[in-house]
Scaffold this motif. Structure first.
Motif, PDB file in Angstrom:
ATOM      1  N   ILE A 313      25.661  57.943  13.861  1.00  0.00           N
ATOM      2  CA  ILE A 313      27.195  57.339  15.170  1.00  0.00           C
ATOM      3  C   ILE A 313      25.739  57.617  16.503  1.00  0.00           C
ATOM      4  N   ALA A 314      25.771  56.418  17.096  1.00  0.00           N
ATOM      5  CA  ALA A 314      24.776  57.053  18.496  1.00  0.00           C
ATOM      6  C   ALA A 314      25.727  58.184  19.733  1.00  0.00           C
ATOM      7  N   GLY A 315      24.779  59.097  20.270  1.00  0.00           N
ATOM      8  CA  GLY A 315      24.678  60.077  20.854  1.00  0.00           C
ATOM      9  C   GLY A 315      24.639  61.436  19.861  1.00  0.00           C
ATOM     10  N   ILE A 316      25.440  61.368  19.200  1.00  0.00           N
ATOM     11  CA  ILE A 316      24.988  62.811  18.131  1.00  0.00           C
ATOM     12  C   ILE A 316      23.540  62.937  17.603  1.00  0.00           C
ATOM     13  N   ALA A 324      22.635  79.324   7.225  1.00  0.00           N
ATOM     14  CA  ALA A 324      24.073  80.135   7.499  1.00  0.00           C
ATOM     15  C   ALA A 324      24.831  77.968   7.085  1.00  0.00           C
ATOM     16  N   LEU A 325      25.677  78.711   8.461  1.00  0.00           N
ATOM     17  CA  LEU A 325      27.023  77.717   7.037  1.00  0.00           C
ATOM     18  C   LEU A 325      27.290  76.584   8.552  1.00  0.00           C
ATOM     19  N   TYR A 326      26.238  76.077   9.364  1.00  0.00           N
ATOM     20  CA  TYR A 326      26.389  75.390  10.067  1.00  0.00           C
ATOM     21  C   TYR A 326      25.569  74.732  10.717  1.00  0.00           C
ATOM     22  N   LEU A 327      26.349  72.819  11.387  1.00  0.00           N
ATOM     23  CA  LEU A 327      25.018  71.771  12.381  1.00  0.00           C
ATOM     24  C   LEU A 327      25.439  72.438  13.438  1.00  0.00           C
ATOM     25  N   PHE A 328      24.971  72.798  14.295  1.00  0.00           N
ATOM     26  CA  PHE A 328      24.590  72.835  15.566  1.00  0.00           C
ATOM     27  C   PHE A 328      24.441  71.494  16.392  1.00  0.00           C
ATOM     28  N   ALA A 329      25.732  70.549  16.799  1.00  0.00           N
ATOM     29  CA  ALA A 329      25.000  69.176  16.913  1.00  0.00           C
ATOM     30  C   ALA A 329      25.337  68.587  18.167  1.00  0.00           C
ATOM     31  N   SER A 330      24.410  67.755  18.971  1.00  0.00           N
ATOM     32  CA  SER A 330      24.581  67.910  20.459  1.00  0.00           C
ATOM     33  C   SER A 330      25.251  66.422  20.608  1.00  0.00           C
ATOM     34  N   ILE A 331      26.430  66.894  21.659  1.00  0.00           N
ATOM     35  CA  ILE A 331      26.932  66.174  22.251  1.00  0.00           C
ATOM     36  C   ILE A 331      26.921  65.196  23.520  1.00  0.00           C
ATOM     37  N   ALA A 332      26.185  65.843  23.652  1.00  0.00           N
ATOM     38  CA  ALA A 332      25.643  65.533  25.706  1.00  0.00           C
ATOM     39  C   ALA A 332      25.445  64.503  25.972  1.00  0.00           C
ATOM     40  N   ASP A 333      25.346  63.092  24.995  1.00  0.00           N
ATOM     41  CA  ASP A 333      25.660  62.149  25.711  1.00  0.00           C
ATOM     42  C   ASP A 333      26.625  61.445  25.275  1.00  0.00           C
ATOM     43  N   GLY A 363      24.783  77.605  26.865  1.00  0.00           N
ATOM     44  CA  GLY A 363      23.214  77.220  25.968  1.00  0.00           C
ATOM     45  C   GLY A 363      24.699  76.787  25.112  1.00  0.00           C
ATOM     46  N   GLY A 364      25.596  76.732  24.979  1.00  0.00           N
ATOM     47  CA  GLY A 364      27.168  76.278  23.973  1.00  0.00           C
ATOM     48  C   GLY A 364      27.346  75.161  24.476  1.00  0.00           C
ATOM     49  N   GLU A 365      27.096  74.209  25.264  1.00  0.00           N
ATOM     50  CA  GLU A 365      27.716  73.651  26.721  1.00  0.00           C
ATOM     51  C   GLU A 365      26.911  72.468  25.876  1.00  0.00           C
ATOM     52  N   GLY A 366      28.228  71.245  25.611  1.00  0.00           N
ATOM     53  CA  GLY A 366      26.958  69.930  25.137  1.00  0.00           C
ATOM     54  C   GLY A 366      26.977  69.501  23.372  1.00  0.00           C
TER      55      GLY A 366
END
Ligand code: PMP
Ligand code: GLU
Length: 391
Positions: A313-316, A324-333, A363-366
């Motif tokens: 998926i382009a942009g992620i 831990a149990l989480y993926l912290f993915a950037s969706i800023a684009d 730091g969590g925005e995006g």
């Protein structure tokens, strides 16, 4: 009749954003909505049978009364043994440990014990949602040290030091981290200890995900670093590693001086953790650990499955979390107004629940947090819906 206002303490407090999502998913499902839940950090595994059996046996034995406030001898001994064998330091079971109903309660009594009105506590962010609220209940304020995702959320001692003011009392570290999945290196944890020792600060080390570690990463308990034991309060528990979220069982480890003060808050807020629950805790720590290893292997596969699915998926953008149990993915684009707008869109369009990065502070925005604690099917279905929604 006009009643008086509530306390300022609660008037300024918000509900937990992670619980908001857990509750929302539950209620939407009750209304018949088909929601895929990548929101909360809730393992889908059953608690291992030997742990359940131990608690059931305790109930049948009539072990249903108050226990000593610090916890039962059997569980305190098991926790002390764990720290000796896994982290290499000695604990006196009757002086350094308090068993609590949840790691959350362990954190609460710690912040209540260490922080006064007007104090500051340094927390690297993004960080778990409840720290700030607990600090606020203690009357303290959080001095966030935003970490840079482009830099792999690396924790630099200099940045911590720059955040110190005459009001700073403590540094709170979460390792492995919720939501970023970072596991701190020896250099990073040593840096935290050096800064704290230099400035006379306490360290609160939330190590609840200590056993949920992938690949080459190694968890280093901060209190095992030289000089750290007298200033560090370590918090851990059973929820994540043993799939025991509903049992509400954790513990807090510290030097005797701190532990005696923690005990006051513990005695006056809850007294002791559940008696038969503690029997389950003993079985978890002393019993066969294979199930944990199997669960961690499954989480790693789910993590990789999720990353692979999102890659197209382009942009992620995301990096593989080390723990831990989480993926912290950037969706800023992706071009959404902000991460909250994205999560709302995703829920209404794809019926997939994730947590907005902003829930975790500066730091969590995006970013969005995707939990891979759920089933393989949930991950596959979420990916299918992501692709559909992005078409
Ligand atoms: N710390 C972190 C970072 C968490 O994510 C959680 C949520 N499980 C807790 C503490 C609290 O854990 P418990 O279920 O033992 O209260
Ligand atoms: N810790 C989990 C999470 O971050 C469960 C909810 C909570 O306790 O905040 O999703």
């Amino acid at each position: 009749m006009r009643l008086h206002a509530f306390s300022k303490r609660v008037e300024n407090l918000e509900l937990s954003e992670t619980y908001a999502i857990l509750d929302m998913v539950r209620s939407l499902r009750e209304q018949g909505e088909d929601i895929v839940d990548l929101g909360g950090g809730e393992p889908d595994f059953r608690t291992p049978n030997h742990v359940v059996d131990a608690a059931v046996e305790a109930l049948s034995d009539g072990d249903t009364h108050y226990t000593p406030s610090r916890g039962t001898k059997a569980l305190l001994d098991a926790v002390a043994h764990k720290y000796k064998t896994e982290h290499g330091f000695d604990l006196a079971a009757d002086k350094n440990i308090i068993v609590t109903p949840s790691a959350k309660h362990a954190l609460f009594i710690t912040l209540m014990t260490l922080l006064d009105q007007g104090d500051e506590i340094i927390i690297p962010t993004p960080s778990w949602v409840s720290y700030k609220a607990m600090a606020a209940m203690a009357g303290a304020t959080v001095k966030a040290v935003p970490l840079d995702g482009k830099n792999g959320f690396m924790l630099e001692a200099d940045a911590l030091e720059q955040a110190i003011t005459p009001r700073t009392k403590a540094i709170l570290i979460n390792n492995p981290n919720n939501p970023t999945g970072r596991v701190l290196t020896r250099e990073e944890v040593t840096g935290v200890v050096q800064v704290a020792l230099k400035h006379g600060l306490y360290i609160i080390s939330d190590e609840i995900y200590e056993k949920v570690i992938y690949g080459q990463a190694r968890h280093i308990s901060i209190a095992s670093i030289e000089g750290a034991q007298d200033i560090t309060v370590t918090i851990s528990g059973f929820s994540k590693a043993y799939a025991m979220t509903g049992w509400r069982l954790g513990y807090v480890v510290s030097c005797e001086r701190i532990s005696n003060e923690l005990l006051k808050v513990h005695q006056h807020t809850v007294g002791c953790a559940g008696s038969f629950i503690q029997r389950g805790g003993v079985a978890a720590l002393k019993g066969c650990q294979h199930r944990i290893a199997d669960m961690v292997t499954s989480y790693q596969k789910r993590r990789d499955r999720l990353i692979e699915g999102l890659q197209s998926i382009a942009g992620i953008r995301c990096v593989a979390p080390e723990g831990a149990l989480y993926l912290f993915a950037s969706i800023a684009d992706l071009g959404f107004e902000n991460s909250l707008a994205f999560t709302r869109w995703l829920l209404s369009t794809a019926k997939v629940a994730v947590t907005p990065g902003t829930a975790f502070g500066e730091g969590g925005e995006g970013y969005i947090r995707l939990s891979f604690a759920g089933s393989d099917e949930a991950i596959d279905e979420a990916i299918r819906r992501f692709h559909q929604a992005f078409k």
